[in-house]
Write a protein that holds these residues in place. Sequence first.
Motif: not given
Lengths: 147, 168
Positions: B46, B32-33, B35-36, B65, B50, A34, A16-23, B54
């Motif tokens: 955020v 939806p966010r 990590y935020h 993950i 992240i 999403e 699963f990605p470590l990005t701001e909007e991973p879903y 990482k």
Amino acid sequence: MDDLDRKIINLLQEGFPLTEEPYADVAKQLGIDESGLLSRLKSLLDEKILSRFGPMYDAAKLGGDFSLVAIKVPKDRFDEVAGIVNSYEEVAHNYHRDHDFNMWYVLATESPEKIHEVNADIEKRIGLKVFNMPKLDEYYIGLKLTA
Amino acid sequence: MSKALLQNEVIILDELDRQIIQATQSGLPLVPRPYHHVAEDLGVTVKEVIRRMKAMKDTGIIRRIAAVPNHYALGYKGNGMTVWDVPSELVNDLGHKVGVLDFVSHCYHRPRFLPDWPYNLFAMVHAHNRKEALLLVDTIAELLGKHDRGHDVLFSKQILKKTGMRLL
């Protein structure tokens, strides 16, 4: 569980990605939106088809320790011994297996020393030898189950 | 070996890393966010969350993950712990070969206890039933060939306890 659930399970086992909007990123890969992915994931977790979702931490690197421990428990004492073993909070898992070595538990402790303390305590209380089998090396950890 | 790893790799976690671990060890938020969400709870950005995660992935503190399915719910009812007696000097080579098989989920070198327990290589196999699992055992036996000096498979009869592990 339908085909989309299976696709979600298979894809999310990979990572699963470590990005701001991973879903949203994963949903795009699946060709869905999403909110659709989020509601599917919620159901899969609620129905316990998924047992976990998130980061898997390596407890040993956090200073803790794990061990797998086996005992040969006489049949007529099985429930009594299971009760004692399960009463320790350090015993994270305990499985009944089809073998002379019929009880297998996993200890998770804050320190390597504590593994030996708990085992010694269990051994004393049950009066049976415990076989401590910590991993000496690991070759692969991960689940690759096709849904 | 976990102790050796700790001796060789000095990994320093600060308070924020520990807070991130505490906030995510039972799962990632289903919003939806995500990590935020974690960042807001901890009062940081955020980007910082992240970046820290990482870094923990790079050092192996986070293995990955991902989603972990429940074997039984997916119809995998033949879950066996296969155990093998292989020559000590070959255990690493053979362990890597067995570990990459796609029906093996975990593969470990563990100590023997002679004469009670001659097995030093453990591999968990997952199949839809016991019969299918035994075929997988045969596949491993073939792969090990003459280095398989004895093996056994222990099927689980009952889960006596299963709790989440609290890390911090």
